[in-house]
Design a protein around this motif. Structure first.
Motif: not given
Length: 543
Positions: A468-491
């Motif tokens: 996500a970023e607030w580009a110079d030509d944007s009025p605010g923060m916007r998502p960038v790219g496709d979702p690529r979240g990972s699940y975080l198992p804890r040990s």
């Protein structure tokens, strides 16, 4: 330093760790922080990001969020994880009951028969996170039944889930018939069974056997007494927003802290207790007492309670507090009585527009408003800009401490070499008068609208890639790219340990040299986590 080409280098920024600020560049390789060094010493990199003199913080580890509370989990994660990424969050701690994570058709109101094992819901929940989320995420199960409590060891071993929440508001729900409408607020949020102290004790007993990072979370707020105050307020004709605060006065939160800290102390073994929504001076007193008696206890608050008051806020559980409590809460956060900030993000059922949710009568107002987007603006503007906390303390309570208490330290929460290359670049001087163009949640509105904040996130980086970023030509923060979240198992790390060593609070105006730590030694890994003995209050702080 190796001359191997880096994937990314972030330059011209001030890196903030919990113990200080450093004019260093951040080098990234294979999604990890590879180096912290002056720019001129960095190897070449395929991509270069200019921080433009802004602060470079570790990505926010938001320890409490409730996507899927009122609409299907997948639907909510698509939109709300985007909003979280735009808010600077790279790791989301998702808390949900079993009925809000599974594959069954979504039911607005659930019943006792719907509450089963998390073994059934986990595969679907993990699939959603890894297919639609814009943040990495871990799970905290909201327990309701003895059977779920008895399966805690299995959840830890098989699901990588080591934190378990007890929603104490539902204590009166267990004895209610399924057709009783008085507990619909909980049943609409996916809680169909309710708990009693037997379930609480079983959960504490089971988590004590886990050792670190096993943790019992509680929502302290005695609704059994709150109903008495609500009846009285309704009888007098009170409908203003302040009535919701008066319905659940301070001592109802503090009373639960005292009662369940005592129960944790009596549980065989050592069970760490994590308090969510610690918001009142009475609660801070109980936290100090419990710690002095040897209870391993961690306290969290949220941005809504650090800023909003009843008259300019909304309906929320626990309720928003008045100005004197807000000032006390900032002091408790600065001094280490309160350890962690979590958004408690919830957006209500559809339609989630302001018009559909608002009612001038508080008893008819729908709960649930975007809280994750309050996170950094409140901490930066109300905290750092006003001198209530240092930027270092912001990193401690938003990144380091939530990573440590959730069992993710060594991977999340810092920009030391070897950690995931999660970053949020913050423009601490940017003044933003909030309008709808700054809102990314599916609701499309916020109680922030019309208010001016000093300080805002301008770029979020997840494992070395901009999300996500607030580009110079944007009025605010916007998502960038496709979702690529990972699940975080804890040990699990082994047998029960003495209390976690949280970072000593770094206060405003205190210029301290960086202390020697385990991180300075070669061969640091998550397994070299340091622990200390039982903490005692010291100048209001933490050992």
């Amino acid at each position: 330093m190796s001359t191997e080409t880096l994937d990314l280098v972030v330059v011209n920024g001030t890196v903030v760790l919990g113990d200080g600020r450093y004019r260093l560049a951040v080098g990234v390789k294979d999604g990890k922080v590879a180096a912290l060094a002056p720019e001129e010493l960095m190897p070449p990199a395929r991509t270069r990001i200019d921080a433009r003199g802004d602060f470079v913080l570790p990505g926010i580890v938001d320890s409490e969020a409730h996507p899927g509370c009122y609409v299907p989990f997948e639907h909510d994660m698509r939109t709300e994880s985007r909003a979280a990424a735009c808010a600077g969050v790279t790791t989301w701690g998702i808390q949900a009951p079993v009925t809000r994570l599974g594959t069954e058709p979504f039911q607005e109101v659930v019943r006792r028969a719907d509450v089963g094992s998390f073994h059934k819901s986990f595969p679907a929940a993990r699939k959603v996170i890894e297919s639609v989320s814009h943040t990495d995420a871990y799970l905290t199960y909201m327990l309701e039944t003895d059977e779920q409590a008895e399966e805690i060891g299995e959840y830890a071993e098989q699901h990588g889930v080591t934190s378990f929440k007890l929603y104490l508001q539902t204590r009166g729900l267990r004895g209610m018939p399924d057709d009783d409408d008085s507990n619909w607020p909980s049943r609409r949020a996916g809680l169909g069974h309710g708990i009693d102290d037997g379930t609480v004790y079983l959960a504490m007993e089971q988590v004590a056997h886990l050792g670190y990072p096993g943790m019992v979370h509680i929502h302290p707020e005695n609704w059994e007494i709150a109903r008495v105050f609500e009846d009285r307020l309704r009888a007098t004709g009170r409908t203003d927003f302040g009535a919701w605060t008066d319905r659940s006065p301070d001592f109802l939160e503090a009373q639960h802290i005292r009662a369940y800290a005592y129960l944790a102390q009596q549980t065989p073994g050592r069970v760490p207790l994590y308090l969510q929504h610690c918001t009142t001076e009475l609660s801070f007193q109980e936290v100090a007492k419990a710690r002095a008696e040897g209870v391993e206890l961690y306290a969290q608050t949220g941005p809504a309670w650090l800023w909003a008051q009843p008259e300019n806020g909304w309906r929320i559980n626990v309720p928003l507090r008045r100005r004197e409590n807000i000032e006390a809460l900032w002091a408790a956060l600065a001094d280490g009585i309160v350890d962690v900030v979590g958004s408690d993000h919830v957006v209500a059922w559809e339609p989630a527009s302001f018009e559909a949710m608002y009612a001038s009568n508080i008893w008819d107002c729908r709960t649930g408003f975007s809280r994750v987007e309050l996170f950094l603006p409140v901490l930066l503007s109300e905290g750092v800009s006003k001198g209530r906390i240092s930027m270092e303390r912001l990193v401690q309570v938003s990144c380091e401490n939530p990573a440590k208490t959730s069992g993710l330290w060594g991977r999340k929460g810092s920009l030391l070499p070897g950690f995931d290359a999660d970053m949020v670049i913050v423009d601490a001087g940017r003044e933003v008068t909030v309008g709808k163009e700054h809102i990314n949640t599916r609701a499309g509105w916020s109680i922030m609208e019309g208010h001016t904040f000093t300080g805002w996130p301008v770029k979020t980086i997840l494992r070395g890639q901009v999300t996500a970023e607030w580009a110079d030509d944007s009025p605010g923060m916007r998502p960038v790219g496709d979702p690529r979240g990972s699940y975080l198992p804890r040990s699990l790390r082994g047998a029960a340990q003495p209390a976690l060593a949280l970072t000593e609070p770094t206060r405003v105006g205190v210029d301290r040299p960086r202390p020697a730590s385990a991180f300075d030694r070669p061969g640091f890994s998550p397994e070299t986590l340091r622990f200390t003995g039982v903490r005692e209050p010291r100048d209001g702080g933490r050992r």
